[in-house]
Write a protein that holds these residues in place. Structure first.
Motif, PDB file in Angstrom:
ATOM      1  N   ALA A  57     102.814  42.599  73.843  1.00 53.10           N
ATOM      2  CA  ALA A  57     103.273  43.269  72.629  1.00 53.10           C
ATOM      3  C   ALA A  57     104.326  44.302  72.980  1.00 53.10           C
ATOM      4  CB  ALA A  57     102.097  43.915  71.900  1.00 53.10           C
ATOM      5  N   ARG A  58     105.467  43.828  73.369  1.00 51.14           N
ATOM      6  CA  ARG A  58     106.582  44.708  73.718  1.00 51.14           C
ATOM      7  C   ARG A  58     107.285  45.151  72.452  1.00 51.14           C
ATOM      8  NH1 ARG A  58     111.338  42.304  77.342  1.00 51.14           N
ATOM      9  NH2 ARG A  58     112.968  43.463  76.321  1.00 51.14           N
ATOM     10  N   ALA A  59     107.762  46.360  72.452  1.00 53.23           N
ATOM     11  CA  ALA A  59     108.482  46.876  71.293  1.00 53.23           C
ATOM     12  C   ALA A  59     109.834  46.187  71.171  1.00 53.23           C
ATOM     13  CB  ALA A  59     108.679  48.385  71.424  1.00 53.23           C
ATOM     14  N   GLY A  60     110.320  46.095  69.970  1.00 50.49           N
ATOM     15  CA  GLY A  60     111.630  45.513  69.734  1.00 50.49           C
ATOM     16  C   GLY A  60     111.574  44.466  68.646  1.00 50.49           C
ATOM     17  N   ALA A  61     112.626  44.404  67.857  1.00 50.49           N
ATOM     18  CA  ALA A  61     112.651  43.502  66.711  1.00 50.49           C
ATOM     19  C   ALA A  61     112.553  42.038  67.132  1.00 50.49           C
ATOM     20  CB  ALA A  61     113.918  43.735  65.896  1.00 50.49           C
ATOM     21  N   ARG A  62     113.240  41.638  68.209  1.00 56.43           N
ATOM     22  CA  ARG A  62     113.214  40.231  68.628  1.00 56.43           C
ATOM     23  C   ARG A  62     111.817  39.832  69.078  1.00 56.43           C
ATOM     24  NH1 ARG A  62     113.941  36.691  72.969  1.00 56.43           N
ATOM     25  NH2 ARG A  62     115.176  34.866  72.423  1.00 56.43           N
ATOM     26  N   ARG A  63     111.175  40.689  69.853  1.00 55.48           N
ATOM     27  CA  ARG A  63     109.829  40.383  70.330  1.00 55.48           C
ATOM     28  C   ARG A  63     108.833  40.348  69.178  1.00 55.48           C
ATOM     29  NH1 ARG A  63     111.340  37.896  74.474  1.00 55.48           N
ATOM     30  NH2 ARG A  63     112.433  39.151  75.964  1.00 55.48           N
ATOM     31  N   ALA A  64     109.002  41.260  68.217  1.00 53.07           N
ATOM     32  CA  ALA A  64     108.106  41.255  67.056  1.00 53.07           C
ATOM     33  C   ALA A  64     108.284  39.964  66.268  1.00 53.07           C
ATOM     34  CB  ALA A  64     108.376  42.476  66.176  1.00 53.07           C
ATOM     35  N   ALA A  65     109.497  39.459  66.180  1.00 47.11           N
ATOM     36  CA  ALA A  65     109.750  38.202  65.463  1.00 47.11           C
ATOM     37  C   ALA A  65     109.075  37.038  66.179  1.00 47.11           C
ATOM     38  CB  ALA A  65     111.251  37.964  65.331  1.00 47.11           C
ATOM     39  N   VAL A  66     109.122  37.032  67.498  1.00 47.36           N
ATOM     40  CA  VAL A  66     108.458  35.973  68.268  1.00 47.36           C
ATOM     41  C   VAL A  66     106.954  36.036  68.017  1.00 47.36           C
ATOM     42  CG1 VAL A  66     107.887  35.183  70.604  1.00 47.36           C
ATOM     43  CG2 VAL A  66     110.238  35.808  70.044  1.00 47.36           C
ATOM     44  N   ARG A  67     106.371  37.240  68.066  1.00 47.24           N
ATOM     45  CA  ARG A  67     104.933  37.378  67.807  1.00 47.24           C
ATOM     46  C   ARG A  67     104.565  36.904  66.406  1.00 47.24           C
ATOM     47  NH1 ARG A  67     105.684  42.343  70.253  1.00 47.24           N
ATOM     48  NH2 ARG A  67     105.443  43.413  68.278  1.00 47.24           N
ATOM     49  N   ARG A  68     105.375  37.248  65.415  1.00 50.63           N
ATOM     50  CA  ARG A  68     105.099  36.807  64.037  1.00 50.63           C
ATOM     51  C   ARG A  68     105.139  35.293  63.923  1.00 50.63           C
ATOM     52  NH1 ARG A  68     108.323  41.131  62.634  1.00 50.63           N
ATOM     53  NH2 ARG A  68     110.100  39.774  62.328  1.00 50.63           N
ATOM     54  N   ARG A  69     106.165  34.667  64.507  1.00 50.90           N
ATOM     55  CA  ARG A  69     106.275  33.208  64.422  1.00 50.90           C
ATOM     56  C   ARG A  69     105.148  32.527  65.175  1.00 50.90           C
ATOM     57  NH1 ARG A  69     112.060  34.299  64.942  1.00 50.90           N
ATOM     58  NH2 ARG A  69     111.901  33.872  67.159  1.00 50.90           N
ATOM     59  N   VAL A  70     104.774  33.050  66.345  1.00 48.34           N
ATOM     60  CA  VAL A  70     103.663  32.467  67.092  1.00 48.34           C
ATOM     61  C   VAL A  70     102.374  32.600  66.295  1.00 48.34           C
ATOM     62  CG1 VAL A  70     102.188  32.818  69.123  1.00 48.34           C
ATOM     63  CG2 VAL A  70     104.660  32.668  69.390  1.00 48.34           C
ATOM     64  N   SER A  71     102.120  33.777  65.750  1.00 44.68           N
ATOM     65  CA  SER A  71     100.894  33.985  64.962  1.00 44.68           C
ATOM     66  C   SER A  71     100.846  33.072  63.748  1.00 44.68           C
ATOM     67  CB  SER A  71     100.790  35.441  64.523  1.00 44.68           C
ATOM     68  OG  SER A  71     100.649  36.268  65.651  1.00 44.68           O
ATOM     69  N   ALA A  72     101.996  32.810  63.140  1.00 51.00           N
ATOM     70  CA  ALA A  72     102.038  31.962  61.944  1.00 51.00           C
ATOM     71  C   ALA A  72     101.843  30.483  62.273  1.00 51.00           C
ATOM     72  CB  ALA A  72     103.369  32.155  61.219  1.00 51.00           C
ATOM     73  N   HIS A  73     102.255  30.045  63.463  1.00 52.71           N
ATOM     74  CA  HIS A  73     102.251  28.615  63.770  1.00 52.71           C
ATOM     75  C   HIS A  73     101.269  28.188  64.852  1.00 52.71           C
ATOM     76  CE1 HIS A  73     105.627  28.098  61.135  1.00 52.71           C
ATOM     77  NE2 HIS A  73     106.296  29.028  61.775  1.00 52.71           N
ATOM     78  N   ALA A  74     100.598  29.128  65.486  1.00 50.13           N
ATOM     79  CA  ALA A  74      99.678  28.772  66.570  1.00 50.13           C
ATOM     80  C   ALA A  74      98.476  28.013  66.035  1.00 50.13           C
ATOM     81  CB  ALA A  74      99.224  30.031  67.292  1.00 50.13           C
ATOM     82  N   ARG A  75      98.026  27.038  66.813  1.00 43.47           N
ATOM     83  CA  ARG A  75      96.852  26.239  66.453  1.00 43.47           C
ATOM     84  C   ARG A  75      95.626  26.667  67.250  1.00 43.47           C
ATOM     85  NH1 ARG A  75     100.115  21.221  67.753  1.00 43.47           N
ATOM     86  NH2 ARG A  75     101.904  21.616  66.456  1.00 43.47           N
TER      87      ARG A  75
END
Length: 166
Positions: A115-133
């Motif tokens: 959970a690194r700070a930064g807009a790009r990393r937060a976007a990756v976390r959001r997309r992973v959380s939304a699509h992870a199985r």
């Protein structure tokens, strides 16, 4: 008895990425799962511009540098590859969220992210959380004062060898 699935971790050289790698290795060791360490990369100019002007040598160089970053993360986190867990290193040419969700595709898997700070990393976390199985574990970076973080970025595993010896 080994648990089903695998532990997939997104690896970066940030403090959060190294903390995620350590946490994922611990989870893999305790559950008897394989640790799949993933470093995703894309051409610096992006895939769209690369397709317009492809350069195989440039792409091969980027892939070698990504593999070196993955190796360096293991060196910084553990001083090498941990012996008590089976490790698979993957360098994937894709967006990080797509690479991670593609490799952690089964419900029995565990996906670990820093959970690194930064807009790009937060976007990756959001997309992973939304699509992870599978379950997603987010590991924060250790809390350090600004000056300590700056000094730690320059530290190498060998800088701590004196502490381990004595």
């Amino acid at each position: 008895m080994a648990a089903a699935g695998q532990v997939v971790v997104g690896v970066s050289s940030s403090l959060a990425g190294l903390a995620a790698l350590r946490t994922a290795a611990r989870a893999a060791r305790h559950s008897g799962r394989v640790l799949v360490a993933v470093h995703a990369w894309e051409p610096p100019e992006g895939e769209v511009l690369y397709v317009r002007n492809p350069d195989g040598a440039w792409a091969a160089r980027c892939a070698r540098e990504a593999a070196a970053r993955l190796d360096r993360a293991f060196e910084e986190a553990f001083g090498g590859t941990p012996l008590e867990v089976t490790v698979v290193r993957r360098v994937v040419r894709a967006r990080p969220d797509r690479a991670l969700c593609g490799l952690a595709a089964h419900p029995d898997d565990l996906l670990v992210l820093g959970a690194r700070a930064g807009a790009r990393r937060a976007a990756v976390r959001r997309r992973v959380s939304a699509h992870a199985r599978c379950p997603v574990l987010t590991v924060p970076a250790p809390a350090f004062a600004w000056r300590e973080r700056r000094a730690l970025r320059r530290a190498m595993a060998r800088d701590f060898a004196d502490f381990a010896a004595g």
